[in-house]
Design an enzyme around this catalytic site. Sequence first.
Site, short mmCIF file in Angstrom:
data_model
loop_
_atom_site.label_atom_id
_atom_site.label_comp_id
_atom_site.label_asym_id
_atom_site.label_seq_id
_atom_site.Cartn_x
_atom_site.Cartn_y
_atom_site.Cartn_z
N SER A 45 0.81 -1.23 0.00
CA SER A 45 0.00 0.00 0.00
C SER A 45 0.84 1.27 0.00
CB SER A 45 -0.94 0.01 1.21
OG SER A 45 -0.17 0.00 2.39
N LYS A 46 2.16 1.16 0.01
CA LYS A 46 3.00 2.36 -0.03
C LYS A 46 2.93 3.00 -1.43
CE LYS A 46 4.11 2.12 4.18
NZ LYS A 46 5.16 1.58 5.00
#
Length: 372
Positions: A184-185
């Site tokens: 999710s970065k």
Amino acid sequence: MIPMVDLKSELELMKEPILNAIKEVVESTSYILGDKGATLEKQIAEYVDAKYGIGVANGTDALLLSLKALGIGAGDEVITTPFTFFASGEVIANVDATPVFVDIDPNTYNIDPQEVKKAVTPKTKAIMIVHIFGQTAKMDSLLEIAKENNLKVIEDACQAIGTEYKGKRIGSIGDIGCFSFFPSKNLGAFGDAGMIVTNSKELYDKVIELRNHGSNIKYNHTTLGFNSRLDEIQAAILLEKLKYLDIFLEARKKIATNYSRELSDIVKTPPIYTTREHTFHQYSIETPYRNELSNYLQQKQISTAIYYPTPLHLQEAFKYLNYQNGKFPVAEFSSENILALPIGPTLTEDHQGYIISCIRDFFDIKINSTSE
Ligand SMILES: *Cc1c(COP(=O)(O)O)cnc(C)c1O
């Protein structure tokens, strides 16, 4: 439900080249420390304007190996922020050093240089700067404090790849910089992955050994290390995704501008400074009605999230450090009032408009119900 980040729609944009890249690695039978990883190290180093990049297993290990490479351990203190993901403090304790927390700037949620200055002792060895949510800290002041006190500077840039400070990409400004490619970065793999960057040949050599059992020549171990390598499949995926990074960061900034323009009269929105960029890993607002607003948006099929509900100094794992509630009022206040809105690069204008109008509706209802 509108998700915080829509990995599915991101995937659709690049599915073919990524599946081909994975296939290539699978068929090569070279899975660890091969060409893809080496190419990714070179490209990330170039991207953040650092001399060296070293792929590691995840962002947490990037921080851990950085501390080890800097020789930080028992009896040493490392100053950092309590307003971050747990890993930033965890790694300091895991090398047997003491995390020393200091309060943050209420506008950027980043470590406050004035507070850092006050916390320096003869035992302090380093400052770990976390560029939280994608916004940089006041690097000049922090670097000056580090220089005056002979401290090393570790940048936890896990949320901030591509962010610039006075025209320089963060990660390569301190002694050593750490990135996470958690899915999710802003640049995410399909599993765990991370990267260390540095301009120091000495630190580079140390990290190269540390990530591979303290060994640079096979079966010759000069130090105690770790098994912390970035595998070829993740590297191949990241090389494809890196092509989209600048476009995605621009999309995030555009969404943030839209949110701020439409919401800054009713909630506190993140300020943007000319010298300190923001790439919006998170777009966080503040309101005293945080919990009510979050529930309301949930009913309207809009996801929100709280980063972070409990600052590190109040975590049970750090009870032994004896920090009391009230010690860091800004970090504590932020934890109670902050709310992150959806900000994936593929969030449509329609969805942005819907989110904005739901938030405005919530405050209209609120004002009408209290004015009677
Ligand atoms: C994500 C993150 C980490 C840890 O990265 P992992 O890859 O999940 O180990 C560390 N610090 C910050 C600020 C992060 O956001």
